[in-house]
Design an enzyme around this catalytic site. Structure first.
Site, PDB file in Angstrom:
ATOM      1  N   GLU A 119      99.410  11.370  52.895  1.00 12.67           N
ATOM      2  CA  GLU A 119      98.742  12.594  53.343  1.00 12.67           C
ATOM      3  C   GLU A 119      98.873  12.728  54.855  1.00 12.67           C
ATOM      4  OE1 GLU A 119      95.708  14.227  50.448  1.00 12.67           O
ATOM      5  OE2 GLU A 119      94.618  12.849  51.717  1.00 12.67           O
ATOM      6  N   ASN A 163      90.450  16.670  44.503  1.00 16.51           N
ATOM      7  CA  ASN A 163      89.348  16.130  45.303  1.00 16.51           C
ATOM      8  C   ASN A 163      88.458  17.277  45.758  1.00 16.51           C
ATOM      9  OD1 ASN A 163      87.701  14.865  47.182  1.00 16.51           O
ATOM     10  ND2 ASN A 163      89.331  14.559  48.704  1.00 16.51           N
ATOM     11  N   TRP A 164      87.247  17.343  45.194  1.00 17.52           N
ATOM     12  CA  TRP A 164      86.352  18.457  45.527  1.00 17.52           C
ATOM     13  C   TRP A 164      85.655  18.289  46.873  1.00 17.52           C
ATOM     14  CZ3 TRP A 164      83.790  19.072  40.013  1.00 17.52           C
ATOM     15  CH2 TRP A 164      84.676  19.775  39.194  1.00 17.52           C
ATOM     16  N   LYS A 165      85.791  17.122  47.481  1.00 16.52           N
ATOM     17  CA  LYS A 165      85.149  16.853  48.779  1.00 16.52           C
ATOM     18  C   LYS A 165      83.650  17.214  48.699  1.00 16.52           C
ATOM     19  CE  LYS A 165      89.567  17.515  51.008  1.00 16.52           C
ATOM     20  NZ  LYS A 165      90.312  17.816  52.205  1.00 16.52           N
ATOM     21  N   GLU A 197      89.423  12.007  56.253  1.00 18.07           N
ATOM     22  CA  GLU A 197      88.084  12.473  56.621  1.00 18.07           C
ATOM     23  C   GLU A 197      87.092  11.304  56.700  1.00 18.07           C
ATOM     24  OE1 GLU A 197      87.942  15.538  53.627  1.00 18.07           O
ATOM     25  OE2 GLU A 197      89.559  16.552  54.706  1.00 18.07           O
ATOM     26  N   GLY A 205      94.332  20.755  54.732  1.00 18.57           N
ATOM     27  CA  GLY A 205      93.500  21.935  54.943  1.00 18.57           C
ATOM     28  C   GLY A 205      94.048  22.938  55.951  1.00 18.57           C
ATOM     29  N   HIS A 233      90.703   8.055  52.918  1.00 14.18           N
ATOM     30  CA  HIS A 233      90.982   9.471  53.203  1.00 14.18           C
ATOM     31  C   HIS A 233      90.774   9.715  54.698  1.00 14.18           C
ATOM     32  CE1 HIS A 233      90.774  13.801  53.251  1.00 14.18           C
ATOM     33  NE2 HIS A 233      91.356  13.786  52.055  1.00 14.18           N
ATOM     34  N   SER A 278      97.592  20.498  51.732  1.00 15.48           N
ATOM     35  CA  SER A 278      97.895  21.916  51.525  1.00 15.48           C
ATOM     36  C   SER A 278      98.758  22.205  50.290  1.00 15.48           C
ATOM     37  CB  SER A 278      98.551  22.500  52.774  1.00 15.48           C
ATOM     38  OG  SER A 278      97.647  22.459  53.864  1.00 15.48           O
ATOM     39  N   GLY A 291      93.227  19.343  47.490  1.00 17.85           N
ATOM     40  CA  GLY A 291      91.876  19.588  47.992  1.00 17.85           C
ATOM     41  C   GLY A 291      91.471  21.022  47.667  1.00 17.85           C
ATOM     42  N   GLY A 292      91.665  21.916  48.634  1.00 17.23           N
ATOM     43  CA  GLY A 292      91.265  23.324  48.475  1.00 17.23           C
ATOM     44  C   GLY A 292      91.791  23.958  47.191  1.00 17.23           C
TER      45      GLY A 292
HETATM   46  P1  PGA Z   1      93.972  20.131  51.046  1.00 18.43           P
HETATM   47  O1  PGA Z   1      93.294  18.685  51.047  1.00 18.43           O
HETATM   48  O2  PGA Z   1      94.722  20.266  49.738  1.00 18.43           O
HETATM   49  O3  PGA Z   1      92.829  21.090  51.149  1.00 18.43           O
HETATM   50  O4  PGA Z   1      94.896  20.180  52.202  1.00 18.43           O
HETATM   51  C1  PGA Z   1      94.007  17.575  50.600  1.00 18.43           C
HETATM   52  C2  PGA Z   1      93.226  16.320  50.790  1.00 18.43           C
HETATM   53  O5  PGA Z   1      92.366  16.260  51.687  1.00 18.43           O
HETATM   54  O6  PGA Z   1      93.436  15.356  50.059  1.00 18.43           O
END
Ligand code: PGA
Length: 263
Positions: free
Chosen positions: A170, A11-13, A100, A176, A98, A217, A238-239
């Protein structure tokens, strides 16, 4: 479309531009061509780059996902994104719920369930994110939160809701932050989710069809320990998916785990 485990979703957000997307995907496609990798890999770029990404990954082993949809398919809804349009540019998977979106856009369980139904009705694959925040964890409310997030989906979509769907556990406190739960804890929660759906739907024989992945993470150092756990079917990254070197290592390490050879 058959979902093949281990499922690896990036997920590139709200990150990237045409140049970085080109660089990451160019290397990734080359890397995948040379490997015998048969599992499901999904890239979820910002919506403005979906069409561009689709052109790059067309005819490769990578699938395309959307980060969000509106509950309306067309009409006077300025600024929103329609699932019909996402499908038109090659999207097969849609991320829903998600944390966010829940936090910054006040998406609640009911809205998420309506979106989930739309995604299923239009034959795409929902990736439903569920999980507790730090305060809920500290108050021992994790299971209660998860069951609420699942119940409403089952109420609206029925007992087949999670066939050909993906649930991403999650924990919000892990996203993050670099704080990753003990793999044993992840296993216990995944087992709980499976059993909960099994009891609610009274579908003992079908429980094995549910895909539950972990997100929060995930990186090249912890992926193997996470995926070794019995009920972990993949990861949402994510990251760790923004750079070719880390994401390709994650894919490589995931595909070397033996337990998936029997799926
Ligand atoms: P992260 O994000 O790997 O940067 O913790 C995961 C996500 O938001 O799905």
């Amino acid at each position: 479309m058959k979902i093949k485990k281990p499922i690896i979703i990036g997920n590139w957000k709200l990150n990237g531009n045409k140049a970085t997307i080109y660089n990451v995907l160019h290397s990734l496609i080359h890397f995948l061509k040379e490997k015998i990798i048969d599992n499901t890999i999904v890239i979820i770029p910002p919506s403005i780059y979906l069409d561009y990404t689709h052109q790059l990954i067309h005819n490769t082993k990578i699938f395309l996902g959307g980060q969000n949809i509106d509950i309306n398919l067309q009409g006077a809804f300025t600024g929103d994104i329609s699932l019909v349009m996402l499908k038109d540019v090659g999207v097969h998977y849609v991320l829903l719920g998600h944390s966010e979106r829940r936090t910054y856009h006040q998406e609640n369980n009911l809205l998420i369930a309506k979106k989930f139904k739309l995604v299923k009705d239009l034959c795409c694959i929902p990736i439903l994110c569920i999980g507790e925040n730090k305060e809920e964890k500290d108050h021992d409310q994790t299971k209660c939160i998860l069951s609420k997030q699942l119940n409403i989906i089952l109420d609206i979509c029925g007992e087949n809701a999670f066939d050909n769907a993906i649930i991403a556990y999650e924990p919000v406190w892990s996203i993050g932050t670099g704080n990753i739960p003990n793999p044993n804890y992840i296993q216990k929660i995944h087992e709980y989710i499976k059993q909960y759906i099994q009891i609610k739907t009274q579908k003992k024989d079908k429980i094995l069809n549910i895909s539950i992945i972990y997100g929060g993470s995930v990186n090249q150092h912890n992926i193997q320990n996470i995926l070794q756990e019995k009920d972990v079917d993949g990861v949402l990254v994510g990251g760790g998916c923004l750079k070719y070197h880390t994401f390709s290592q994650i894919i490589q390490l995931a595909s070397s785990i033996k337990k998936y050879n029997f799926n």
